[in-house]
Structure formats: C-alpha cells, structure tokens
Motif scaffolding. Structure first.
Motif, PDB file in Angstrom:
ATOM      1  N   HIS A  77       0.843  -1.208   0.000  1.00 26.15           N
ATOM      2  CA  HIS A  77       0.000   0.000   0.000  1.00 26.15           C
ATOM      3  C   HIS A  77       0.874   1.253   0.000  1.00 26.15           C
ATOM      4  N   LYS A  78       1.907   1.236   0.825  1.00 23.17           N
ATOM      5  CA  LYS A  78       2.818   2.387   0.896  1.00 23.17           C
ATOM      6  C   LYS A  78       3.496   2.616  -0.459  1.00 23.17           C
ATOM      7  N   HIS A  79       3.930   1.540  -1.097  1.00 23.86           N
ATOM      8  CA  HIS A  79       4.631   1.683  -2.371  1.00 23.86           C
ATOM      9  C   HIS A  79       3.715   2.206  -3.467  1.00 23.86           C
ATOM     10  N   VAL A  80       2.456   1.768  -3.474  1.00 21.28           N
ATOM     11  CA  VAL A  80       1.522   2.284  -4.477  1.00 21.28           C
ATOM     12  C   VAL A  80       1.215   3.753  -4.201  1.00 21.28           C
ATOM     13  N   LEU A  81       1.026   4.124  -2.934  1.00 23.86           N
ATOM     14  CA  LEU A  81       0.760   5.527  -2.593  1.00 23.86           C
ATOM     15  C   LEU A  81       1.947   6.410  -2.975  1.00 23.86           C
ATOM     16  N   ARG A  82       3.142   5.880  -2.838  1.00 19.10           N
ATOM     17  CA  ARG A  82       4.331   6.626  -3.271  1.00 19.10           C
ATOM     18  C   ARG A  82       4.226   6.944  -4.752  1.00 19.10           C
ATOM     19  N   HIS A  83       3.696   5.991  -5.508  1.00 19.39           N
ATOM     20  CA  HIS A  83       3.519   6.199  -6.943  1.00 19.39           C
ATOM     21  C   HIS A  83       2.371   7.176  -7.213  1.00 19.39           C
ATOM     22  N   PHE A  84       1.319   7.101  -6.387  1.00 16.16           N
ATOM     23  CA  PHE A  84       0.152   7.977  -6.533  1.00 16.16           C
ATOM     24  C   PHE A  84       0.457   9.427  -6.140  1.00 16.16           C
ATOM     25  N   HIS A  85       1.462   9.612  -5.305  1.00 17.25           N
ATOM     26  CA  HIS A  85       1.642  10.865  -4.568  1.00 17.25           C
ATOM     27  C   HIS A  85       1.596  12.100  -5.476  1.00 17.25           C
ATOM     28  N   ASN A  86       2.281  12.031  -6.601  1.00 10.50           N
ATOM     29  CA  ASN A  86       2.360  13.208  -7.468  1.00 10.50           C
ATOM     30  C   ASN A  86       1.489  13.084  -8.718  1.00 10.50           C
ATOM     31  N   GLU A  87       0.543  12.156  -8.706  1.00  6.00           N
ATOM     32  CA  GLU A  87      -0.285  11.940  -9.885  1.00  6.00           C
ATOM     33  C   GLU A  87      -1.623  12.667  -9.763  1.00  6.00           C
ATOM     34  N   ASN A  88      -2.196  13.002 -10.912  1.00  4.32           N
ATOM     35  CA  ASN A  88      -3.519  13.622 -10.893  1.00  4.32           C
ATOM     36  C   ASN A  88      -4.598  12.551 -10.773  1.00  4.32           C
ATOM     37  N   ILE A  89      -5.818  12.973 -10.565  1.00  8.23           N
ATOM     38  CA  ILE A  89      -6.925  12.040 -10.321  1.00  8.23           C
ATOM     39  C   ILE A  89      -7.156  11.137 -11.523  1.00  8.23           C
ATOM     40  N   ARG A  90      -6.998  11.689 -12.712  1.00  6.38           N
ATOM     41  CA  ARG A  90      -7.254  10.891 -13.912  1.00  6.38           C
ATOM     42  C   ARG A  90      -6.257   9.731 -14.020  1.00  6.38           C
ATOM     43  N   THR A  91      -4.995  10.016 -13.771  1.00  9.62           N
ATOM     44  CA  THR A  91      -3.975   8.967 -13.838  1.00  9.62           C
ATOM     45  C   THR A  91      -4.193   7.943 -12.740  1.00  9.62           C
ATOM     46  N   MET A  92      -4.593   8.422 -11.573  1.00  7.94           N
ATOM     47  CA  MET A  92      -4.857   7.513 -10.459  1.00  7.94           C
ATOM     48  C   MET A  92      -5.983   6.548 -10.827  1.00  7.94           C
ATOM     49  N   LYS A  93      -7.003   7.063 -11.514  1.00 11.76           N
ATOM     50  CA  LYS A  93      -8.122   6.195 -11.906  1.00 11.76           C
ATOM     51  C   LYS A  93      -7.656   5.121 -12.889  1.00 11.76           C
ATOM     52  N   GLN A  94      -6.726   5.464 -13.760  1.00  7.36           N
ATOM     53  CA  GLN A  94      -6.207   4.473 -14.704  1.00  7.36           C
ATOM     54  C   GLN A  94      -5.555   3.306 -13.965  1.00  7.36           C
ATOM     55  N   HIS A  95      -4.854   3.608 -12.889  1.00 12.53           N
ATOM     56  CA  HIS A  95      -4.240   2.549 -12.084  1.00 12.53           C
ATOM     57  C   HIS A  95      -5.311   1.707 -11.393  1.00 12.53           C
ATOM     58  N   ILE A  96      -6.364   2.365 -10.927  1.00 11.99           N
ATOM     59  CA  ILE A  96      -7.456   1.627 -10.278  1.00 11.99           C
ATOM     60  C   ILE A  96      -8.124   0.685 -11.276  1.00 11.99           C
ATOM     61  N   VAL A  97      -8.325   1.164 -12.497  1.00 14.35           N
ATOM     62  CA  VAL A  97      -8.928   0.317 -13.539  1.00 14.35           C
ATOM     63  C   VAL A  97      -8.018  -0.872 -13.837  1.00 14.35           C
ATOM     64  N   LYS A  98      -6.715  -0.631 -13.886  1.00 11.08           N
ATOM     65  CA  LYS A  98      -5.765  -1.731 -14.110  1.00 11.08           C
ATOM     66  C   LYS A  98      -5.842  -2.740 -12.970  1.00 11.08           C
ATOM     67  N   LEU A  99      -5.997  -2.233 -11.753  1.00 12.88           N
ATOM     68  CA  LEU A  99      -6.109  -3.113 -10.591  1.00 12.88           C
ATOM     69  C   LEU A  99      -7.330  -4.023 -10.699  1.00 12.88           C
ATOM     70  N   MET A 100      -8.422  -3.504 -11.250  1.00 13.49           N
ATOM     71  CA  MET A 100      -9.663  -4.273 -11.332  1.00 13.49           C
ATOM     72  C   MET A 100      -9.513  -5.530 -12.189  1.00 13.49           C
ATOM     73  N   THR A 101      -8.558  -5.533 -13.104  1.00 11.93           N
ATOM     74  CA  THR A 101      -8.389  -6.709 -13.961  1.00 11.93           C
ATOM     75  C   THR A 101      -7.979  -7.942 -13.166  1.00 11.93           C
TER      76      THR A 101
END
Length: 700
Positions: free
Chosen positions: A411-435
C-alpha cells in the motif's frame, strides 16, 4: 534395506508425532505456503500497477513450508528483470529488450554459462563495449560480467553471492533477494530432466509438464572452480524446484526438516556453511527419485532419514552431488578442503552409527526432549516446552502478521507512486487493478481483495478532497469509492470516511461512524499494523487464538492499519494533522531514505489515536463537553499504554494541539517534547513548539 524391525517403525512414528507437534504438519505447511504465495502475488500486482518491469518469486524454506520456529529460515526473493532476454537461438531475439546469447562451451562450468551481448536493433553480436560491466574475450565476443550486481547492491545490508540480504526486522522474516534474468527457453543442459522419470514414476508427468511451461533463469554468480568466476552466470531452475517441493508428501517434508536440523546441530555448528540446505534438498530429491513412492510413509521416516544420510555421506566422500535437474552440475564442486571433507565424513558416519542418541540431543524446537518424552525415556513434566496448539498458533499468527505487514508495505509503495499523480492517472491505475479481480488466478483474486479496498479509499478520498476544495461537498462518485473500501480492515478506511464528513461539517454522520468503529474495535482482538518503519509488535493470546482458528480473512476483521493521507487528500484531513505533511525541513531531508521514508510527506496516524482525536473534535463542535473530555482521556490513555503505536510522535502532536485548545500550554509543550524524544528529526513537533512559544510571547 526397508525391512526394519518394529523398534525402527515405532521410533519413526514417535518422530513423526514430534514433528507434527512442532508445526511440520499438513495444515501448517499448507497455510505457510499459501501465505508466502499471497505475499509474492501482492508484490507482483504492485509492480504491475506501478509499471515496474520485474517479477518477484518467493522461494526457499518459508515458501515450501519446510521450516520450523527453531530453524528460523529466511525467505528467498528472486527478482526477475524482464527487460533482459537470454536466448539460445537467434530466432528468440526480441526488439526493445536487452538480448544476450547464452554460451556453454569448454570454458564454462557445467550448469553455468557466459552471456554474450547482442545488438539492440537486430539479432547480431554487439561490437561496442557499453561500459565497465562488459569484457571482450579472445574470440571477440562481448561478455556480460556478473559483477554488475555491485551497482544494484549499493546500499544493501550484506552481500551473499548473487543475493541481497535484508537484515531481520521485528515481525518480518529475513529476506534474501536474488537478482535473476529470464531465459527464453529451457537450456539444453536442463532439458533432459523433462523426459526423465525415476522409480515409482516420480517426478510425475504433470510435474514435468509444468516445468516445461515455466521459465529457467540465470543468476549473477560463478562456480567456485571456474577459471572465469566474474564471467559465469549460474543457470537456475528454482521455479521448477519449488513445484517439486510443493508436490512432496508430509513424510518427505519431515525428512527434509530433520536433515536441516542435523545439518545445523552437527554438520554446520557455529553457523559454518560447509553443507548447504540446498545440498540436503538435492540429496533428498535423488533419494525420492530412486525409491518406490510407497516407502515414503511416517512408519518409515527413520529409515528414509538414514538412507538420505548415507547418500549425503557418499556425496561428501566423492566430492560430488549432482544437481537434480542439471546432473552435470556438481553442487559440491569446490566447497570443501580435504580437511573439511574428512571432518564432515566423520561426523556423518558418527551420526549414522549413533543416530538415536544424536536425535535425542537435538535442541532445535526441543526435538530431542520431546522425543525422549514420547519414548518414555523421561516422565512428562520433566521438560517444559510449548504445546502443539501453542506452536501452531504462533506459526500461523506470524504468517498472518507477515501478510498484513506486506499489505501495508505494498500500500505504501503504491501511494508513493500515486503521490504526485492527478486524479485521472490515479483512476487508470485503479482500472488496471480491477483486472486482477476479473481475470486473475485464485491468488491474484485474494490479493486483490486485500489490496484494493485501501486503494479504493485513497482514490475516493482524493476525489472528495477535490470536490471539498471546490464547493465544500463530497461528490457521489467519491462516496461510492469510499464505501467500496470500507472493509479494508476494522478501522482505517472507516476513519478516513469519518474524516471526510468531519471536513464538510457533517458531524452527525462522522460521529455515527466513529461510534460504530469504536464498538467494532473492542468487540474483537485487534492488532495495529503499520510498516511505515520498523517497530516490534506485542501480540496477545486472544489474537493468536483467532489466527489459529480462522483463515487469513482475520486480517480484515482483526487488524487496524495506520491511516494514511497523501497530499491530494489534504482537504479531507483535520488541520491539526495537516502539519504532518510538512514535517521535514531542508536539513531533515538529508536524513530521509527516498524510498522507505516517502510516508513522511503524508499525514499518517495510528487508527486508535485518530479515532479519539476525531471524537474530541466532533464532540467539541457538537458542544457535548462530557463526551469531549472522555474522548480526550481515551486519547491520553491510548498514548500512554498502547505498546503497539507505530506513529507515537504524531499521536503526541495531535494531543498537544488538543491541549492548546484546552488552554493548557504547559501540557501541550510537554507533549511536543515527548514527541521529539520519539523522533528527533522529520517531526512536525518542531513547528508546533515554535508556534506555541511564539503565541505565548505575543500574548504576554
């Protein structure tokens, strides 16, 4: 050889019972394997979410379930770097990868190879040396040196051959990380095993078929008898070996555990590494292959152990132990001096000749004492050792704690990646996670169910922060995602939802969530979990019992993760906690680890202190003064008595601000000073002290 008198059968059965009691039983082995495989899957999901192009495999005794508390085995992490492509045929060359041709000739040790660098644009040998990690041989081939690991090892604790060792951390197993490069196809030297079958039709056709579908790897280490130790890479069949170990029966596993205990007690005293556990495993596999499968039963355990020791003695005598899958590779080559060989041979013979007495003297996991009691050599009560139930509880508890710790780390490592991302990019990662939920294998689906709720909550809170910043309201979309993450654990996601409602002024909803969360927290045994940094945990007997009785789902129902807000969630964070996002001065930054201390740019707090802090603030707003003071008292008590608080400095900082609001500046200052004792640098207490002192001076 296997027609043994009754006393050997009796000893075998007693020995099997002892091993069952110390955790070498089907239930514990299977749960151990499942736990490690879940951690492996979580690591790889995180890598794919954060666009890291490697795969980590968990290998060794922990993943096999072939260890005990006393053996204290580590986890071998094999990190496979997919930007490389090791080929044996020019047709296997791939664009956009670092291609190397595997070379096995008269200059390479069996089981090892050289790697020849190829061009990036077409399948031809490279002609230019890129850097100091390459060398040109007499034939003009550019070869990759295995010393490249030195660059990757920078900052690691210890180096052991091709591995990176991460020293023991409380609550986690030791981890030994091995770097590996993937082969496009099975090396010719290993392919013969795919068609080999021993007595009793073992390995089975299914095992060999699985092996053919999995990959071989090369790891950066040369043979001890090589003329070119810096140029050789060892061919690794670790994934196939793991498959084989997963297919051993419980008697074979017990035999291997006994071999490792004998190794540690008599053959490798004082942590000398003369004979490795891998050599013992190799001997065991050869013995299984060369006997009928019906022999490997608990009633023959002692006889099977003796057979393995005789085979090990023969290997030492002949300086030869053939790799199970690549027989030309002698895994004992160059391992012993003549003096060491003589001593080992003598010790193995001594054990075989006095095997019963030697078994009775093994201290690991009290095996000898337990066996004496089983054999009625001593009466019950002479020795005290933990019961089978206690051991299984302990083993399973730490298996689940390791899984929970790994969830926190990922969780910490993913948040580190999320930290400087915008909401749209964050959603793309969430969609990838859903697979992983829709198309993943059974481990990926379970791993998804553990990781996803935390990320859903972060995404929902980030959406809420954006809408609060615009119109001080929470969008319906944000509430959907926050609701989807509520069952991450017993408290952290619920506390974030309460904090969102608090931030919009909806105190009634926030208070209702907090009241329900507090009831849940005290209805079950709960263990706080946080891997922002390393601290030991105190585990209650009640929590151990829950772990023993339930599956890994107890992680959701009986743990309280720390609450993490990245800066994109700032509008959902009480202003008293927002200071934590700006804790580091320029000087403090020097004392931070860029990778592991990323959480210092967030607001992070343990669940229980945050719960009482929010109650204090909400009851203050609702003018319920008695409830407000009760919440403050609970916050103080938690800080003073909870041994498992990981962010105690943050808890003291928010308590200090409560004291300021109570107009008790002396107590506030005391809180901040105590906070600095917990963490002298990278601590918002420094700002609070300056602000408090400045305010006092102005008022005077």
């Amino acid at each position: 050889m296997f027609q043994e008198p009754d006393y050997r059968e009796n000893l075998s059965l007693m020995l099997s019972e002892v091993l069952h009691d110390i955790g070498v039983n089907e239930r514990t082995v299977m749960r151990s394997r499942r736990g490690v495989m879940l951690m492996e899957t979580m690591n790889n999901i995180t890598s794919r979410l954060t666009d890291v192009n490697d795969t980590v495999y968990c290998l060794g005794s922990q993943s096999e379930g072939t260890t005990t508390i006393g053996l204290d085995s580590d986890i071998d992490l094999l990190a496979c770097y997919h930007k490389f492509n090791i080929i044996q045929d020019w047709s296997e060359w791939e664009p956009d990868k670092l291609n190397y041709l595997m070379i096995q000739d008269e200059n390479t040790t069996p089981g090892y190879c050289f790697l020849q660098l190829l061009r990036l644009d077409e399948p031809l040998p490279a002609t230019v040396i890129p850097n100091e990690h390459y060398i040109t041989d007499r034939r003009g081939r550019i070869l990759y040196k295995n010393t490249m690991i030195n660059d990757l090892l920078e900052g690691a604790d210890q180096q052991h051959g091709p591995s990176i060792a991460e020293l023991r951390q409380p609550g986690l197993c030791d981890m030994d990380r091995v770097l590996a490069l993937p082969c496009k196809s099975w090396p010719q030297s290993a392919s013969g095993w795919l068609h080999r079958q021993g007595i009793g039709r073992w390995p089975t056709h299914e095992m060999r078929r699985y092996a053919a579908s999995t990959r071989c790897l090369v790891v950066p280490t040369g043979s001890k008898v090589s003329e070119y130790p810096e140029l050789e890479w060892r061919i690794s069949t670790s994934l196939t070996e793991r498959c084989i170990m997963f297919n051993l029966n419980i008697t074979q596993i017990r035999c291997y555990v006994l071999l490792k205990m004998i190794l540690k007690s008599f053959l490798n005293p004082q942590n000398e590494i003369n004979i490795s556990s891998f050599m013992c495993k190799t001997v065991l596999l050869h013995c299984i292959e060369n006997t009928e499968s019906r022999i490997w039963k608990d009633i023959n355990l002692f006889t099977c152990l003796t057979y393995c020791l005789l085979e090990l003695h023969s290997c030492v005598q002949n300086d030869c132990c053939s790799h199970f899958i690549i027989p030309e590779n002698n895994v004992m080559a160059g391992q012993f001096t003549a003096e060491t060989k003589h001593e080992l041979s003598k010790n193995i013979c001594d054990f075989i000749q006095n095997d019963r007495q030697r078994l009775l003297s093994i201290d690991i996991d009290d095996l000898g004492h337990r066996l004496q009691v089983k054999l009625n050599r001593v009466p019950h009560g002479v020795y005290y050792f933990p019961s089978s139930l206690e051991i299984n509880e302990t083993v399973l508890t730490w298996r689940y704690i390791n899984i929970a710790n790994n969830i926190s780390i990922q969780h910490k490592h993913v948040l580190r990646h999320f930290h400087n991302e915008n909401i749209r990019t964050m959603k793309q990662h969430i969609v990838k996670l859903m697979t992983f939920s829709d198309n993943g294998n059974r481990f990926e689906q379970v791993a998804f169910n553990f990781l996803a709720p935390f990320l859903f909550t972060t995404y929902g809170s980030t959406l809420a922060s954006s809408s609060i910043g615009e119109n001080n309201q929470v969008s319906p979309q944000a509430l959907v995602w926050l609701s989807a993450g509520l069952n991450a654990d017993i408290s952290s996601s619920r506390l974030k939802l309460a904090s969102v409602f608090y931030s919009t002024g909806d105190m009634e909803k926030a208070e209702l969530i907090l009241r329900h969360t507090e009831q849940q927290y005290y209805s079950y045994p709960v263990l706080p979990i946080c891997r922002c940094y390393v601290m030991p945990l105190t585990v209650t007997a009640e929590f151990k019992r829950i772990c023993s009785e339930q599956s890994e789902n107890c992680i959701k129902h009986n743990t309280a993760f720390c609450v993490r807000f990245i800066q994109g969630e700032i509008n959902c964070v009480p202003h008293e906690l927002q200071y934590e996002m700006f804790r580091s001065t320029q000087d403090d930054m020097i004392h931070r680890d860029e990778y592991n201390d990323c959480w210092m740019d967030w607001a992070v707090v343990d669940s229980l202190p945050f719960l009482y802090f929010l109650q204090y603030k909400i009851y203050r707003h609702l003018q319920r003064h008695q409830d407000q003071q009760q919440a403050l008292c609970k916050l103080i008590t938690t800080i003073e008595t909870d041994e498992n608080l990981q962010h105690k400095e943050t808890a003291l900082n928010i308590l200090g601000q409560c004291m300021e609001q109570e107009n008790r500046p002396q107590q506030a200052l005391k809180c901040y000073m105590l906070s600095l004792r917990q963490r002298a640098r990278n601590n918002a207490a420094n700002f609070h002290i300056c602000k408090l002192v400045s305010g006092l001076m102005v008022s005077q």
